[in-house]
Design an enzyme around this catalytic site. Structure first.
Site, short mmCIF file in Angstrom:
data_model
loop_
_atom_site.label_atom_id
_atom_site.label_comp_id
_atom_site.label_asym_id
_atom_site.label_seq_id
_atom_site.Cartn_x
_atom_site.Cartn_y
_atom_site.Cartn_z
N LYS A 127 -14.94 8.55 45.85
CA LYS A 127 -14.26 8.29 46.00
C LYS A 127 -12.56 9.15 46.17
O LYS A 127 -13.15 10.04 46.29
CB LYS A 127 -13.70 7.02 44.52
CG LYS A 127 -14.71 6.24 43.89
CD LYS A 127 -13.81 5.47 42.47
CE LYS A 127 -15.42 4.21 42.51
NZ LYS A 127 -14.46 3.90 40.92
N TYR A 180 -15.37 -4.95 46.51
CA TYR A 180 -14.82 -5.31 44.84
C TYR A 180 -14.87 -7.18 44.29
O TYR A 180 -14.00 -7.03 43.43
CB TYR A 180 -14.10 -4.72 44.68
CG TYR A 180 -14.57 -3.02 44.57
CD1 TYR A 180 -15.07 -2.61 42.95
CD2 TYR A 180 -13.81 -2.09 44.67
CE1 TYR A 180 -16.04 -1.95 42.95
CE2 TYR A 180 -14.61 -0.98 44.14
CZ TYR A 180 -15.45 -0.53 43.05
OH TYR A 180 -15.44 0.44 43.03
N PHE A 194 -6.61 -4.98 37.14
CA PHE A 194 -6.79 -4.34 37.65
C PHE A 194 -7.42 -4.48 39.41
O PHE A 194 -7.38 -3.23 40.26
CB PHE A 194 -7.43 -3.07 36.96
CG PHE A 194 -9.25 -3.98 37.07
CD1 PHE A 194 -9.97 -2.98 38.27
CD2 PHE A 194 -9.69 -4.13 36.00
CE1 PHE A 194 -11.37 -3.72 37.79
CE2 PHE A 194 -11.43 -4.48 35.87
CZ PHE A 194 -12.26 -3.80 36.73
N ARG A 212 -26.87 5.85 37.36
CA ARG A 212 -25.73 5.37 36.52
C ARG A 212 -25.45 5.99 34.97
O ARG A 212 -24.53 6.02 34.81
CB ARG A 212 -25.65 3.42 36.10
CG ARG A 212 -25.77 2.33 36.79
CD ARG A 212 -24.48 1.88 37.68
NE ARG A 212 -23.66 1.65 36.33
CZ ARG A 212 -22.28 0.74 36.59
NH1 ARG A 212 -21.70 0.92 37.81
NH2 ARG A 212 -21.71 0.70 35.71
N THR A 218 -17.52 3.66 32.33
CA THR A 218 -16.58 3.64 33.45
C THR A 218 -15.59 4.42 33.32
O THR A 218 -14.28 5.16 34.97
CB THR A 218 -15.95 2.38 33.59
OG1 THR A 218 -17.53 1.22 33.90
CG2 THR A 218 -15.16 1.93 34.71
N ARG A 248 -18.27 11.42 36.01
CA ARG A 248 -17.23 10.98 34.94
C ARG A 248 -17.02 11.88 33.90
O ARG A 248 -15.57 12.15 34.46
CB ARG A 248 -16.95 9.65 35.32
CG ARG A 248 -17.35 9.17 36.92
CD ARG A 248 -17.66 7.47 36.24
NE ARG A 248 -17.15 6.51 36.67
CZ ARG A 248 -17.51 4.97 36.85
NH1 ARG A 248 -18.44 4.29 36.08
NH2 ARG A 248 -17.56 4.58 38.22
N ASN A 263 -11.89 7.59 38.35
CA ASN A 263 -13.05 8.03 37.57
C ASN A 263 -14.34 8.81 38.94
O ASN A 263 -15.17 8.25 38.42
CB ASN A 263 -13.15 6.78 37.37
CG ASN A 263 -14.25 6.07 38.08
OD1 ASN A 263 -14.31 5.57 39.24
ND2 ASN A 263 -14.57 4.15 37.25
N HIS A 285 -18.90 5.56 42.14
CA HIS A 285 -19.21 4.22 42.04
C HIS A 285 -20.56 4.68 41.91
O HIS A 285 -21.55 5.34 42.62
CB HIS A 285 -18.72 3.37 42.97
CG HIS A 285 -19.39 2.40 43.16
ND1 HIS A 285 -18.80 1.31 42.68
CD2 HIS A 285 -20.40 2.19 44.09
CE1 HIS A 285 -19.56 0.15 42.67
NE2 HIS A 285 -21.28 0.41 43.93
N GLU A 331 -24.67 -4.24 49.03
CA GLU A 331 -24.09 -2.10 49.24
C GLU A 331 -24.37 -1.83 49.89
O GLU A 331 -22.89 -1.33 50.70
CB GLU A 331 -23.64 -2.35 47.79
CG GLU A 331 -22.72 -2.72 46.62
CD GLU A 331 -22.71 -2.29 45.62
OE1 GLU A 331 -22.23 -2.57 44.66
OE2 GLU A 331 -23.08 -0.99 44.87
#
Ligand code: CDP
Ligand code: MG
Length: 134
Positions: A10, A50, A58, A86, A92, A103, A113, A116, A127
């Site tokens: 990100k 998203y 948010f 993950r 998160t 993260r 964070n 993704h 995705e």
């Protein structure tokens, strides 16, 4: 089972030049960087990506943020890649992420964070398609 999943570095992490560190971290954990590209997306594209979160408080902030600067999108490949990614990225909220997760190491806040990861094999396919097949 060998799977593919989507990872995004990100804007906050690209900005801090963490691309190489994050890529080598994945490789060290046996997830191969199958495809990757550096792009910047529009707010509309972020909103589409998203869309599952469109009712959340948010959402607006999230779409502004993901389109605020360059990102690195990557297809990761390996054994159980979806769940493995993950685990590697962690919770998160970076303050709740396990030690040694991306993260926990690099995240600034719940919105910034750093990375993704697709949350299911089905979403991973959608995705990957979103970023690489159109
Ligand atoms: O990314 P992850 O799947 O762990 O979390 P999510 O629940 O699917 O949320 C997507 C993204 O929205 C998160 O990675 C955060 O960047 C952001 N978010 C936020 O800004 N504030 C929240 N309370 C929850 C999520
Ligand atoms: Mg998610």
């Amino acid at each position: 089972m060998t799977e593919q999943t989507l990872s995004i570095i990100k804007p906050d992490a690209v900005e801090r030049n963490l691309e190489d560190k994050i890529k080598s971290f994945y490789e060290k954990k046996n997830l191969k960087i199958f495809k990757h590209k550096k792009i910047q997306i529009t707010k509309d594209e972020a909103a589409e990506f998203y869309r599952i979160h469109q009712t959340k408080a948010f959402y607006e902030n999230l779409c502004n943020y993901l389109s605020s600067g360059p990102i690195i999108v990557m297809v990761l490949e390996g054994e159980n890649a979806v769940i493995k990614n993950r685990e590697i990225i962690g919770a998160t909220d970076p303050s709740k992420a396990n030690i040694g997760t991306l993260r926990q190491m690099y995240g600034i806040s719940i919105d910034k964070n750093s990375v993704h990861g697709s949350d299911s094999l089905e979403n991973a396919k959608t995705e990957i398609e979103f970023f690489f097949n159109k």
